[in-house]
Design an enzyme around this catalytic site. Sequence first.
Site, PDB file in Angstrom:
ATOM      1  N   LYS A 100       5.861 -38.103  27.135  1.00 35.34           N
ATOM      2  CA  LYS A 100       6.190 -39.488  26.756  1.00 35.34           C
ATOM      3  C   LYS A 100       6.161 -39.623  25.232  1.00 35.34           C
ATOM      4  CE  LYS A 100       3.949 -42.084  30.526  1.00 35.34           C
ATOM      5  NZ  LYS A 100       2.922 -43.083  30.788  1.00 35.34           N
ATOM      6  N   HIS A 145      18.517 -27.441  59.262  1.00 33.52           N
ATOM      7  CA  HIS A 145      19.809 -26.814  58.978  1.00 33.52           C
ATOM      8  C   HIS A 145      19.940 -26.462  57.512  1.00 33.52           C
ATOM      9  CE1 HIS A 145      21.239 -27.545  63.057  1.00 33.52           C
ATOM     10  NE2 HIS A 145      20.445 -28.602  62.985  1.00 33.52           N
ATOM     11  N   GLY A 157      -1.868 -46.383  39.860  1.00 32.66           N
ATOM     12  CA  GLY A 157      -0.439 -46.636  40.104  1.00 32.66           C
ATOM     13  C   GLY A 157       0.022 -46.069  41.438  1.00 32.66           C
ATOM     14  N   ARG A 158      -0.367 -44.825  41.721  1.00 34.27           N
ATOM     15  CA  ARG A 158       0.111 -44.174  42.954  1.00 34.27           C
ATOM     16  C   ARG A 158      -0.653 -44.634  44.187  1.00 34.27           C
ATOM     17  NH1 ARG A 158      -2.099 -40.988  39.212  1.00 34.27           N
ATOM     18  NH2 ARG A 158      -3.968 -39.764  39.669  1.00 34.27           N
ATOM     19  N   GLU A 208      10.651 -46.670  30.606  1.00 35.76           N
ATOM     20  CA  GLU A 208      11.762 -46.817  31.557  1.00 35.76           C
ATOM     21  C   GLU A 208      11.827 -48.247  32.087  1.00 35.76           C
ATOM     22  OE1 GLU A 208       9.506 -44.441  31.574  1.00 35.76           O
ATOM     23  OE2 GLU A 208      10.347 -42.494  32.156  1.00 35.76           O
ATOM     24  N   LYS A 245       2.213 -51.659  36.059  1.00 34.95           N
ATOM     25  CA  LYS A 245       0.781 -51.888  35.869  1.00 34.95           C
ATOM     26  C   LYS A 245       0.491 -52.191  34.397  1.00 34.95           C
ATOM     27  CE  LYS A 245      -3.628 -49.515  36.461  1.00 34.95           C
ATOM     28  NZ  LYS A 245      -4.340 -48.379  37.029  1.00 34.95           N
ATOM     29  N   GLU A 249       0.388 -35.921  41.301  1.00 31.38           N
ATOM     30  CA  GLU A 249      -0.175 -36.599  40.124  1.00 31.38           C
ATOM     31  C   GLU A 249      -1.700 -36.689  40.289  1.00 31.38           C
ATOM     32  OE1 GLU A 249       0.785 -40.492  37.323  1.00 31.38           O
ATOM     33  OE2 GLU A 249       2.166 -39.973  38.836  1.00 31.38           O
TER      34      GLU A 249
HETATM   35  O1  F6P Z   1       3.870 -41.398  35.383  1.00 29.80           O
HETATM   36  C1  F6P Z   1       2.724 -41.945  34.845  1.00 29.80           C
HETATM   37  C2  F6P Z   1       2.455 -43.316  35.358  1.00 29.80           C
HETATM   38  O2  F6P Z   1       1.411 -43.843  34.609  1.00 29.80           O
HETATM   39  C3  F6P Z   1       2.134 -43.360  36.840  1.00 29.80           C
HETATM   40  O3  F6P Z   1       0.836 -43.023  37.128  1.00 29.80           O
HETATM   41  C4  F6P Z   1       2.477 -44.766  37.155  1.00 29.80           C
HETATM   42  O4  F6P Z   1       2.588 -44.964  38.528  1.00 29.80           O
HETATM   43  C5  F6P Z   1       3.781 -44.908  36.414  1.00 29.80           C
HETATM   44  O5  F6P Z   1       3.582 -44.170  35.222  1.00 29.80           O
HETATM   45  C6  F6P Z   1       4.226 -46.295  36.108  1.00 29.80           C
HETATM   46  O6  F6P Z   1       3.307 -46.974  35.312  1.00 29.80           O
HETATM   47  P1  F6P Z   1       3.351 -48.532  35.149  1.00 29.80           P
HETATM   48  O7  F6P Z   1       3.176 -49.154  36.492  1.00 29.80           O
HETATM   49  O8  F6P Z   1       2.249 -48.870  34.205  1.00 29.80           O
HETATM   50  O9  F6P Z   1       4.704 -48.915  34.572  1.00 29.80           O
END
Ligand code: F6P
Length: 552
Positions: free
Chosen positions: A514, A394, A277-278, A221, A215, A363
């Site tokens: 972060k 199990h 995002g979620r 990452e 987003k 979240e």
């Molecule tokens: O973990 C925080 C967060 O902002 C989530 O809400 C989001 O889904 C994720 O990081 C990834 O963010 P982006 O889509 O901006 O890379």
Amino acid sequence: MASHAQTPATRPESNRSAWSALASHYHSASKLHLRQLFADDPKRGQRMAIEAAGFYLDYSKNRVTDETLKLLVQLAEESGLRARIDAMFRGEKINITEKRAVLHVALRAPKGASLLVDGKNVVPEVHAVLDKMADFSERVRSGAWKGHTGKRIRNVVNIGIGGSDLGPVMAYEALKHYSQRDMAFRFVSNIDGTDFAEAVRDLDPAETLCIVSSKTFTTLETMTNAHTAREWSLAGLSDDERSVAKHFVAVSTNAAAVAKFGIDTANMFEFWDWVGGRYSMDSAIGLSTMVAIGAESFRAMLDGFHQMDEHFRTAPFESNLPVIMGLLSVWYNDFFGAQTVAVLPYEQYLKRFPAYLQQLTMESNGKHITLGGERVAHDTGPIYWGEPGTNGQHSFYQLIHQGTRLIPCDFIAFAKPLNPLGRHHDMLLANVFAQTEALAFGKTPEQVKAEGTPDWLVPHRVFEGNRPSNTILAEQLTPETLGKLVALYEHAVFTQGVVWNIDSFDQWGVELGKVLAQRIIPELENNHEPVLNHDTSTNNLIRQYRKLKEAQ
Ligand code: F6P
């Protein structure tokens, strides 16, 4: 919303009479056993069920009476749930800390519908992006979209994290049955290099398309993995920069950052800041899903979401699936002190559903500050966890049946298997019904004794029962059903958040870690011993790490 302080939704929780009524009702209700409740009401199993949008929810095996349900519905009303649902669908900025509308429902609104953000109907834009995604997906699926060397695309690697990964990977696994089987789909999220290395180790860059999904297009990452993917791809394509246009596309709200990365914005699929995002798996973030299952199935999934949205928006609270599920979890969380909810899909294709739900629920509702800026008076978001049945039976079910904690469970099952094999499916479903029966009714000492169990062993073999569960039944796992299921939980989470009077749509709690990681990275990479100004534990861990990584 101009001033939240006066809205019913932001009234301190203690002002709600239903809350105190529930607290006193709890004293008697918590003493009731499900055995008794069923014995007293021969129709309970039929009565306490909701059939809507193609789902059957049996909530009769919950520790509730008609009075409990009445008070829970009253709690929803006093919390202003109706007004908050309407505000969400009206595109009001109900994500108050980020000053954003929360309009994931617009992502699945049919063409011709109107949902406004800042006075502008966003539905046409949604459909324009969907059409662009459909065109692209069909070209990739048919082989019309060629890689740099002219080979067709056989592999799709989605690079994203959190909502830009968990939804796509869950949906791919859930809908694998409907996917194009001569293509491989991989998902890279972790900054741990192993994730990328293992995902691509058997892939040919000439046949691989990377979808960089983010987003913000700034997430550490995802950006790190995207740069590594770019190097890997270029290394396999004679370092020809022109190949990037054929092997990389982006999904983002941030066109400038996409262009800076080197992806042509013509190959960018857009979404908007009013999609959390979620809550984004049905936006362009679902591009990998659409490539996997095709545009028609993707649209069927959106239709499923929309059917559940409409049910949530219009059904009376008493027969509203997400409302009832949300309220029941509030009942256990805040009155019984239950700390978790187990989600138990009896459908192997839903194996990543609990992981997906963890972000959606935790979240969203892992907050301790109210919309009014005060500390909440009651516990908020429970811990969601789970595994598909029957595997969980199990391992951890022992604790659910005989441990000391109350763990409300959601069982999810489908009547028709996607892979009919002999007696497998009846046996699978027999286990669903057996588990909910065992949890609710248990086994008394008398029953155990009557089986000839020696006295000393009896207490070990007794099942107290009275352990609550919901059972969600649908006909079959299809794209449409998956859409309904996800929307069901999205709206249950919203319902909870309204009762707890928190902002379910921000995520400030992920920020601090972060920022601190950014500060620590150079301290780990520095060739010279860095000056460390953390606490003594963190300083020492950094030194130990540096020593170990340099050891011969
Ligand atoms: O973990 C925080 C967060 O902002 C989530 O809400 C989001 O889904 C994720 O990081 C990834 O963010 P982006 O889509 O901006 O890379």
